[in-house]
Design a protein around this motif. Sequence first.
Motif, PDB file in Angstrom:
ATOM      1  N   VAL A 182     -21.093  55.984  42.013  1.00 53.41           N
ATOM      2  CA  VAL A 182     -21.926  54.992  42.704  1.00 53.41           C
ATOM      3  C   VAL A 182     -21.764  53.684  41.950  1.00 53.41           C
ATOM      4  O   VAL A 182     -21.947  53.637  40.733  1.00 53.41           O
ATOM      5  CB  VAL A 182     -23.413  55.409  42.710  1.00 53.41           C
ATOM      6  N   SER A 183     -21.407  52.627  42.678  1.00 53.10           N
ATOM      7  CA  SER A 183     -21.211  51.335  42.015  1.00 53.10           C
ATOM      8  C   SER A 183     -21.486  50.212  43.005  1.00 53.10           C
ATOM      9  O   SER A 183     -21.514  50.413  44.216  1.00 53.10           O
ATOM     10  CB  SER A 183     -19.776  51.224  41.490  1.00 53.10           C
ATOM     11  N   TRP A 184     -21.699  49.024  42.449  1.00 51.64           N
ATOM     12  CA  TRP A 184     -21.814  47.846  43.301  1.00 51.64           C
ATOM     13  C   TRP A 184     -20.418  47.529  43.823  1.00 51.64           C
ATOM     14  O   TRP A 184     -19.459  47.490  43.059  1.00 51.64           O
ATOM     15  CB  TRP A 184     -22.364  46.659  42.520  1.00 51.64           C
ATOM     16  N   TYR A 185     -20.317  47.288  45.120  1.00 51.76           N
ATOM     17  CA  TYR A 185     -19.020  46.956  45.710  1.00 51.76           C
ATOM     18  C   TYR A 185     -18.681  45.485  45.475  1.00 51.76           C
ATOM     19  O   TYR A 185     -17.528  45.134  45.314  1.00 51.76           O
ATOM     20  CB  TYR A 185     -19.007  47.270  47.210  1.00 51.76           C
ATOM     21  N   ASN A 186     -19.714  44.640  45.463  1.00 55.98           N
ATOM     22  CA  ASN A 186     -19.462  43.204  45.313  1.00 55.98           C
ATOM     23  C   ASN A 186     -20.332  42.607  44.194  1.00 55.98           C
ATOM     24  O   ASN A 186     -21.323  43.193  43.789  1.00 55.98           O
ATOM     25  CB  ASN A 186     -19.712  42.475  46.644  1.00 55.98           C
ATOM     26  N   ALA A 187     -19.906  41.456  43.730  1.00 63.09           N
ATOM     27  CA  ALA A 187     -20.604  40.789  42.616  1.00 63.09           C
ATOM     28  C   ALA A 187     -22.018  40.358  43.010  1.00 63.09           C
ATOM     29  O   ALA A 187     -22.900  40.276  42.157  1.00 63.09           O
ATOM     30  CB  ALA A 187     -19.797  39.584  42.141  1.00 63.09           C
ATOM     31  N   GLU A 188     -22.238  40.089  44.287  1.00 61.59           N
ATOM     32  CA  GLU A 188     -23.561  39.661  44.762  1.00 61.59           C
ATOM     33  C   GLU A 188     -24.562  40.815  44.804  1.00 61.59           C
ATOM     34  O   GLU A 188     -25.745  40.601  45.042  1.00 61.59           O
ATOM     35  CB  GLU A 188     -23.452  39.049  46.171  1.00 61.59           C
ATOM     36  N   GLN A 189     -24.090  42.029  44.613  1.00 63.71           N
ATOM     37  CA  GLN A 189     -24.915  43.230  44.646  1.00 63.71           C
ATOM     38  C   GLN A 189     -25.663  43.377  45.973  1.00 63.71           C
ATOM     39  O   GLN A 189     -26.863  43.638  46.012  1.00 63.71           O
ATOM     40  CB  GLN A 189     -25.873  43.275  43.457  1.00 63.71           C
ATOM     41  N   THR A 190     -24.920  43.211  47.051  1.00 65.16           N
ATOM     42  CA  THR A 190     -25.487  43.409  48.390  1.00 65.16           C
ATOM     43  C   THR A 190     -24.922  44.653  49.061  1.00 65.16           C
ATOM     44  O   THR A 190     -25.400  45.035  50.131  1.00 65.16           O
ATOM     45  CB  THR A 190     -25.211  42.189  49.289  1.00 65.16           C
ATOM     46  N   ILE A 191     -23.914  45.271  48.431  1.00 66.74           N
ATOM     47  CA  ILE A 191     -23.305  46.480  48.989  1.00 66.74           C
ATOM     48  C   ILE A 191     -23.080  47.487  47.857  1.00 66.74           C
ATOM     49  O   ILE A 191     -22.496  47.158  46.827  1.00 66.74           O
ATOM     50  CB  ILE A 191     -21.962  46.185  49.680  1.00 66.74           C
TER      51      ILE A 191
END
Length: 161
Positions: free
Chosen positions: A30-39
Amino acid sequence: MHMVLQECYTEIVRYVKENEIRWRSMGITVSWYNAEQTIVLEKFEADFTSTDYVNMVRQARDMLLSRQDWVHVMVDFSMVKHIPRSINPLSMMRQVNAAHPHNQGIVVYINSLTLVDTMVSIAKQIGMEAASHVYNARSIDEALQIIARESVKLAAFVARS
């Protein structure tokens, strides 16, 4: 010299055992997909376990709740050929619905299995909140397109409510 070799051997064995346990417990990442942490990206490996699943549900929930805004989820089943026998599909559905954060947005299953699709269909029919905005895609690119398109609809729906 023999003592030094023995200590090195012992250290190597300890290291391998520790990492073996960690590798085995990493059946789902499980990880953040994008730097904005929206996905959030949940990536299932071929040999995940019920413990991996429970840990993933908790970790993903904590990640979503760490944010104030909507967080969308991509669930990548590309490496999975079947759901392990040790996993009870009904229990999976209950765990996901019970852990459903208030700010969960669009969920896109990538290359999901027939069993997963059936479970989502049943969850939608019985009104499980966690299944209300679930979609299917064949690739991460398609999942991102779905999130872009459906998140606009979700925002409009929430604004009307």
